[in-house]
Design a protein around this motif. Structure first.
Motif, mmCIF file in Angstrom:
data_model
loop_
_atom_site.group_PDB
_atom_site.id
_atom_site.type_symbol
_atom_site.label_atom_id
_atom_site.label_comp_id
_atom_site.label_asym_id
_atom_site.label_seq_id
_atom_site.Cartn_x
_atom_site.Cartn_y
_atom_site.Cartn_z
ATOM 1 N N UNK A 195 32.710 96.274 68.299
ATOM 2 C CA UNK A 195 32.990 96.368 66.867
ATOM 3 C C UNK A 195 32.598 97.757 66.368
ATOM 4 N N UNK A 196 31.637 98.395 67.054
ATOM 5 C CA UNK A 196 31.153 99.709 66.635
ATOM 6 C C UNK A 196 31.800 100.863 67.421
ATOM 7 N N UNK A 197 32.821 100.579 68.204
ATOM 8 C CA UNK A 197 33.510 101.631 68.970
ATOM 9 C C UNK A 197 33.907 102.799 68.061
ATOM 10 N N UNK A 198 33.764 104.012 68.576
ATOM 11 C CA UNK A 198 34.220 105.193 67.824
ATOM 12 C C UNK A 198 35.739 105.254 67.918
ATOM 13 N N UNK A 199 36.400 105.057 66.798
ATOM 14 C CA UNK A 199 37.868 105.050 66.797
ATOM 15 C C UNK A 199 38.428 106.325 66.193
ATOM 16 N N UNK A 200 37.649 106.942 65.277
ATOM 17 C CA UNK A 200 38.147 108.147 64.607
ATOM 18 C C UNK A 200 37.117 109.265 64.768
ATOM 19 N N UNK A 272 43.577 93.715 83.932
ATOM 20 C CA UNK A 272 43.972 94.334 82.655
ATOM 21 C C UNK A 272 43.324 95.704 82.491
ATOM 22 N N UNK A 273 43.415 96.527 83.532
ATOM 23 C CA UNK A 273 42.790 97.853 83.491
ATOM 24 C C UNK A 273 43.706 98.866 82.819
ATOM 25 N N UNK A 274 43.111 99.686 81.929
ATOM 26 C CA UNK A 274 43.881 100.756 81.283
ATOM 27 C C UNK A 274 43.082 102.053 81.362
ATOM 28 N N UNK A 275 43.773 103.169 81.173
ATOM 29 C CA UNK A 275 43.057 104.437 81.027
ATOM 30 C C UNK A 275 43.063 104.794 79.544
ATOM 31 N N UNK A 276 42.022 105.545 79.088
ATOM 32 C CA UNK A 276 41.884 105.788 77.648
ATOM 33 C C UNK A 276 42.823 106.875 77.116
ATOM 34 N N UNK A 277 42.995 106.881 75.800
ATOM 35 C CA UNK A 277 43.873 107.864 75.138
ATOM 36 C C UNK A 277 43.104 108.630 74.064
ATOM 37 N N UNK A 278 43.599 109.867 73.832
ATOM 38 C CA UNK A 278 43.100 110.666 72.698
ATOM 39 C C UNK A 278 44.328 111.227 71.989
ATOM 40 N N UNK A 279 44.347 111.119 70.654
ATOM 41 C CA UNK A 279 45.523 111.625 69.928
ATOM 42 C C UNK A 279 45.096 112.453 68.723
ATOM 43 N N UNK A 299 41.856 111.817 66.576
ATOM 44 C CA UNK A 299 41.153 113.007 66.061
ATOM 45 C C UNK A 299 41.870 113.511 64.806
ATOM 46 N N UNK A 300 41.056 113.910 63.811
ATOM 47 C CA UNK A 300 41.594 114.499 62.579
ATOM 48 C C UNK A 300 40.757 115.725 62.256
ATOM 49 N N UNK A 301 41.344 116.720 61.582
ATOM 50 C CA UNK A 301 40.532 117.897 61.256
ATOM 51 C C UNK A 301 40.263 117.944 59.756
ATOM 52 N N UNK A 302 39.192 118.631 59.405
ATOM 53 C CA UNK A 302 38.858 118.788 57.982
ATOM 54 C C UNK A 302 38.348 120.207 57.729
ATOM 55 N N UNK A 303 38.371 120.575 56.406
ATOM 56 C CA UNK A 303 37.908 121.910 56.040
ATOM 57 C C UNK A 303 36.564 121.855 55.321
ATOM 58 N N UNK A 304 36.333 120.782 54.561
ATOM 59 C CA UNK A 304 35.147 120.709 53.705
ATOM 60 C C UNK A 304 34.484 119.344 53.906
ATOM 61 N N UNK A 305 33.143 119.304 53.945
ATOM 62 C CA UNK A 305 32.468 118.052 54.297
ATOM 63 C C UNK A 305 32.776 116.904 53.324
#
Ligand code: NAD
Length: 404
Positions: A195-200, A272-279, A299-305
């Motif tokens: 439930x706590x997986x890093x998704x973003x 049910x084995x898969x390899x991971x993705x990054x987008x 992954x998303x980018x930002x300019x200001x906190x």
């Protein structure tokens, strides 16, 4: 359920830790005392057991989530009835047998904690049963909404631990030697089924290239296979249905304009084995706003906190969040009321792997419940306010006169 051997041992350790915690807690179920406005009166609060606590749990933590609930509920004086996930019935039977031995050794009736294996309809029976004072349900937001509706229609109590869509913010002041391993464990641990997986991953624009390079290197070292082989970092997904959902999330991400830096998929081995993705993605993509229970990192980018925090808070879920930064102004903003809106906010550690001593849970569509440590025990008890008059008069509160 196929998590790696190391993580499985960690889950059992969590169960042991909560036993220790609950034992100590059993002597600390404190109430408050307060001063009465009336002479020769005193007021206090005391806590009583609720009665029967129903526990509905998810497949991904087949023993720990039960123990967070049951062991606290039991030391609070309740009886428990547990419906585990239909996908993990055997670990539930094992737990029940261990508990039965402990109860027997301590001359306690076995029936204070029962197990009923079954499907969603068994969970529905628990939700609808008036005899069950509290239903503590862990699982998808869809399930939580159904449980909340059923339990509140009989004005029962519920405690919900539902889906997450957790983010890590990496600022321009992040130590990448901390950030990269933290992200990898968060994104691929339990094959993305926490439930706590890093998704973003919300990364300062000046750090994007370095972060991608670091992640590519780290992901290249991942070993995927039989979870009982301690060399493997990642086991399988729970079932073929989860694999299909993962593959369609990858397709949906591409369709919405996502750029697959690492395109995972089904591995050509049995199971049910898969390899991971990054987008590389944008925060408004529909797929980014959903919880896909698989190892796909957006992954998303930002300019200001402030913008990064706004992105992190913009989803419906509110479970776990992290910031990786060595700048106190950044980390304190993240922890302030203008910062993360999640139940868990971490600094320089990832979104997953919580300790049992803290209250665990999340806001918004994660359900608002808190389990495990701190004062989470209060959810398993009812509060009673007591006023005692030890005078020979009967003064009324607020100075009300009522002479007969
Ligand atoms: P799920 O919702 O499919 O099932 C969870 C449990 O609910 C199962 O025991 C199931 O039989 C039962 N259930 C399903 N429908 C029901 C209904 N209408 N009434 C009563 N019971 C019902 O979830 P899952 O696939 O087993 O687990 C994954 C989900 O659980 C993810 O969304 C994950 O984020 C969430 N989860 C949350 C936490 C947390 O603490 N916040 C912890 C673990 C898992």
């Amino acid at each position: 359920m196929g998590k790696s051997y190391q993580e499985a041992k960690g889950e059992v350790q969590e169960m042991i830790d909560i036993c220790d915690f609950a034992t100590g807690l059993s002597r600390q179920l404190y109430g408050l005392s307060m001063h009465s406005e009336r002479p020769a009166h005193r007021m206090l609060e005391q806590w009583h057991p609720l009665g029967i606590v129903g526990i509905i749990s998810a497949f991904n933590f087949p023993v720990a989530v039960w123990s967070w609930n049951a062991l606290i509920a039991l030391v609070c004086g309740n009886c428990c009835i547990w419906k585990p996930s239909e996908k993990t019935p055997l670990s539930a039977i094992a737990c029940q047998k261990i508990l039965a031995e402990v109860l027997k050794k301590n001359h306690l009736p076995e029936g204070i904690s029962s197990l009923v294996n079954g499907y969603a309809d068994t969970g529905q029976k628990i939700s609808n049963d008036k005899r069950i004072a509290l239903v503590s349900a862990t699982g998808s937001t869809r399930m939580g909404k159904e449980v909340a509706k059923a339990v509140s229609s009989r004005l029962g109590k519920y405690l919900l631990e539902l889906g997450g869509n957790n983010a890590i913010i990496i600022t321009q002041n992040a130590d990448l030697s901390i950030a990269i391993p933290t992200v990898v464990f968060g994104a691929v641990g339990t094959a993305g089924q926490r439930c706590t997986t890093t998704r973003r991953l919300i990364v300062h624009q000046s750090m994007i290239d370095k972060v991608i390079e670091g992640l590519k290197k780290a992901y290249a070292q991942l070993k995927i296979g039989n979870p009982l082989d301690e060399k493997n970092h990642m086991g399988p997904l729970i079932d073929q249905d989860a694999v299909s959902k993962y593959l369609s999330a990858i397709e949906k991400c591409k369709k919405e304009g996502g750029n697959l830096i690492l395109e995972g998929g089904k591995l050509d081995i049995p199971g049910s084995y898969v390899s991971p993705s990054i987008a590389m993605t944008e925060p408004h993509f529909e797929i980014v706003r959903e919880e896909t229970f698989a190892p796909i990192l957006y992954i998303m980018s930002y300019a200001d906190l402030h913008q990064a925090i706004q992105i992190q808070n913009s989803v419906n879920q509110g479970l776990s969040s992290s910031i990786i930064s060595n700048n106190m102004r950044e980390t304190e903003l993240f922890l302030s009321a203008k910062g993360s809106d999640c139940g868990i906010a971490n600094v320089n550690i990832g979104t997953s792997g919580a300790e049992i001593g803290g209250a665990f849970g999340g806001e918004k569509e994660t359900g608002g419940g808190r389990e495990s440590g701190s004062d989470a025990w209060k959810a398993y008890m009812r509060r009673q306010t007591v006023t005692i008059n030890y005078s020979d008069e009967i003064p009324l509160a607020q100075g009300v006169e009522f002479n007969v």
